[in-house]
Design a protein around this motif. Structure first.
Motif, mmCIF file in Angstrom:
data_model
loop_
_atom_site.group_PDB
_atom_site.id
_atom_site.type_symbol
_atom_site.label_atom_id
_atom_site.label_comp_id
_atom_site.label_asym_id
_atom_site.label_seq_id
_atom_site.Cartn_x
_atom_site.Cartn_y
_atom_site.Cartn_z
ATOM 1 N N ARG A 53 4.216 -4.378 -6.850
ATOM 2 C CA ARG A 53 3.620 -3.148 -6.314
ATOM 3 C C ARG A 53 3.869 -1.986 -7.263
ATOM 4 O O ARG A 53 4.951 -1.821 -7.818
ATOM 5 C CB ARG A 53 4.099 -2.856 -4.905
ATOM 6 C CG ARG A 53 5.535 -2.487 -4.738
ATOM 7 C CD ARG A 53 5.789 -2.190 -3.280
ATOM 8 N NE ARG A 53 7.220 -2.119 -3.028
ATOM 9 C CZ ARG A 53 7.706 -1.808 -1.859
ATOM 10 N NH1 ARG A 53 6.914 -1.575 -0.848
ATOM 11 N NH2 ARG A 53 9.006 -1.748 -1.689
ATOM 12 N N GLY A 54 2.791 -1.248 -7.466
ATOM 13 C CA GLY A 54 2.835 -0.116 -8.380
ATOM 14 C C GLY A 54 2.552 -0.470 -9.826
ATOM 15 O O GLY A 54 2.270 0.411 -10.631
ATOM 16 N N GLU A 73 2.085 3.470 -5.369
ATOM 17 C CA GLU A 73 0.958 4.137 -6.006
ATOM 18 C C GLU A 73 0.605 3.405 -7.288
ATOM 19 O O GLU A 73 1.470 2.834 -7.948
ATOM 20 C CB GLU A 73 1.304 5.594 -6.313
ATOM 21 C CG GLU A 73 1.516 6.427 -5.071
ATOM 22 C CD GLU A 73 1.801 7.891 -5.390
ATOM 23 O OE1 GLU A 73 1.660 8.294 -6.560
ATOM 24 O OE2 GLU A 73 2.154 8.614 -4.450
ATOM 25 N N HIS A 74 -0.678 3.412 -7.613
ATOM 26 C CA HIS A 74 -1.173 2.806 -8.845
ATOM 27 C C HIS A 74 -2.394 3.611 -9.281
ATOM 28 O O HIS A 74 -3.202 3.997 -8.439
ATOM 29 C CB HIS A 74 -1.554 1.338 -8.604
ATOM 30 C CG HIS A 74 -1.843 0.590 -9.855
ATOM 31 N ND1 HIS A 74 -3.049 0.690 -10.521
ATOM 32 C CD2 HIS A 74 -1.083 -0.259 -10.580
ATOM 33 C CE1 HIS A 74 -3.017 -0.080 -11.589
ATOM 34 N NE2 HIS A 74 -1.839 -0.668 -11.649
ATOM 35 N N SER A 102 -5.495 1.885 -0.929
ATOM 36 C CA SER A 102 -4.419 1.053 -1.464
ATOM 37 C C SER A 102 -4.514 -0.343 -0.862
ATOM 38 O O SER A 102 -4.879 -0.495 0.301
ATOM 39 C CB SER A 102 -3.065 1.661 -1.101
ATOM 40 O OG SER A 102 -2.975 2.979 -1.590
ATOM 41 N N SER A 158 0.801 -1.224 0.000
ATOM 42 C CA SER A 158 0.000 0.000 0.000
ATOM 43 C C SER A 158 0.835 1.276 0.000
ATOM 44 O O SER A 158 0.305 2.367 -0.216
ATOM 45 C CB SER A 158 -0.934 0.012 1.207
ATOM 46 O OG SER A 158 -0.192 0.002 2.413
ATOM 47 N N ILE A 201 -6.432 1.820 3.567
ATOM 48 C CA ILE A 201 -6.017 0.490 3.104
ATOM 49 C C ILE A 201 -7.253 -0.388 2.946
ATOM 50 O O ILE A 201 -8.154 -0.368 3.778
ATOM 51 C CB ILE A 201 -5.036 -0.158 4.105
ATOM 52 C CG1 ILE A 201 -3.718 0.602 4.123
ATOM 53 C CG2 ILE A 201 -4.805 -1.630 3.763
ATOM 54 C CD1 ILE A 201 -2.738 0.110 5.162
ATOM 55 N N SER A 255 -6.842 -5.922 -8.057
ATOM 56 C CA SER A 255 -8.287 -5.692 -7.981
ATOM 57 C C SER A 255 -9.021 -7.026 -8.052
ATOM 58 O O SER A 255 -8.484 -8.019 -8.543
ATOM 59 C CB SER A 255 -8.732 -4.775 -9.113
ATOM 60 O OG SER A 255 -8.343 -5.321 -10.362
ATOM 61 N N ASP A 299 -4.715 8.075 4.013
ATOM 62 C CA ASP A 299 -4.015 6.787 4.027
ATOM 63 C C ASP A 299 -5.027 5.695 4.347
ATOM 64 O O ASP A 299 -5.186 5.293 5.491
ATOM 65 C CB ASP A 299 -2.884 6.798 5.060
ATOM 66 C CG ASP A 299 -1.793 7.789 4.718
ATOM 67 O OD1 ASP A 299 -1.388 7.828 3.549
ATOM 68 O OD2 ASP A 299 -1.357 8.527 5.616
ATOM 69 N N GLU A 332 -3.497 -4.133 0.603
ATOM 70 C CA GLU A 332 -2.585 -5.092 1.212
ATOM 71 C C GLU A 332 -3.225 -6.451 0.964
ATOM 72 O O GLU A 332 -4.422 -6.533 0.669
ATOM 73 C CB GLU A 332 -2.389 -4.843 2.713
ATOM 74 C CG GLU A 332 -1.617 -3.587 3.039
ATOM 75 C CD GLU A 332 -0.162 -3.563 2.573
ATOM 76 O OE1 GLU A 332 0.379 -4.620 2.181
ATOM 77 O OE2 GLU A 332 0.436 -2.475 2.587
ATOM 78 N N TRP A 347 -5.902 2.733 -7.879
ATOM 79 C CA TRP A 347 -6.154 2.786 -6.440
ATOM 80 C C TRP A 347 -6.739 4.145 -6.066
ATOM 81 O O TRP A 347 -6.056 5.005 -5.520
ATOM 82 C CB TRP A 347 -4.885 2.499 -5.659
ATOM 83 C CG TRP A 347 -4.273 1.157 -5.942
ATOM 84 C CD1 TRP A 347 -4.853 0.103 -6.586
ATOM 85 C CD2 TRP A 347 -2.963 0.723 -5.596
ATOM 86 N NE1 TRP A 347 -3.979 -0.950 -6.658
ATOM 87 C CE2 TRP A 347 -2.806 -0.587 -6.067
ATOM 88 C CE3 TRP A 347 -1.885 1.335 -4.949
ATOM 89 C CZ2 TRP A 347 -1.640 -1.326 -5.889
ATOM 90 C CZ3 TRP A 347 -0.720 0.606 -4.774
ATOM 91 C CH2 TRP A 347 -0.603 -0.706 -5.231
#
Length: 154
Positions: free
Chosen positions: A59-60, A25-26, A33, A22, A114, A65, A112, A35, A29
């Motif tokens: 990650r990233g 960044e994507h 984000s 998390s 998650i 999803s 922030d 986990e 998201w």
């Protein structure tokens, strides 16, 4: 990447949670984000390491999803023929415990957030089926998501 591993939680399952995915960044998201959470009927901690490895490597770049699949490229553990994963809601947590978890510091709430995503080991033929027909059709088939020694459901 951190792997938090619980033995026998819930009863009889090895459950692992990641922390670190998390922090990336994507573009997908938008509402938090991810986990990852894996729960399997096994005592082999390699399952946890495999999930941590995927989270670190992807990650990233991978959205993690619901309905997405990941080709691990080889057997995840020696005793199982499974070589892939799919993502959906986690089995070991209640909905209120895995969506919209605000980990922001006081005064910074809402920045922030998650969402814990379930990750499930699957066979390659199942990964291909999900990619062609969608996760919902596969999910309704006769399979046990925590059984890492099961035969393919399709």
């Amino acid at each position: 990447m951190t792997e938090i591993v619980y033995d026998n939680l819930p009863d009889g399952l090895l459950t692992t949670l990641t922390y670190g995915l998390s922090l990336a960044e994507h573009p997908d998201w938008q509402h938090g984000s991810p986990e990852l959470c894996l729960s399997v009927n096994s005592t082999n901690v390699i399952w946890a390491h495999a999930v941590g490895f995927l989270a670190e490597q992807l990650r990233g770049t991978h959205p993690f999803s619901y309905g997405s699949t990941i080709n691990f490229g080889e057997r995840i553990v020696p005793e199982s023929e499974m070589t892939a994963f799919c993502v959906f809601a986690p089995l070991a947590l209640d909905r209120s415990d895995y969506l919209g978890i605000d980990v922001g510091i006081p005064g910074h709430e809402g920045h922030d957030v998650i969402n814990i995503q379930g990750i499930y080991p699957i066979h390659e033929v199942e990964r291909q089926f999900i990619n062609e027909h969608g996760l919902e059709t596969f999910w309704k088939s006769d399979w046990e998501p925590t059984d890492v020694l099961r035969r393919p459901a399709i």
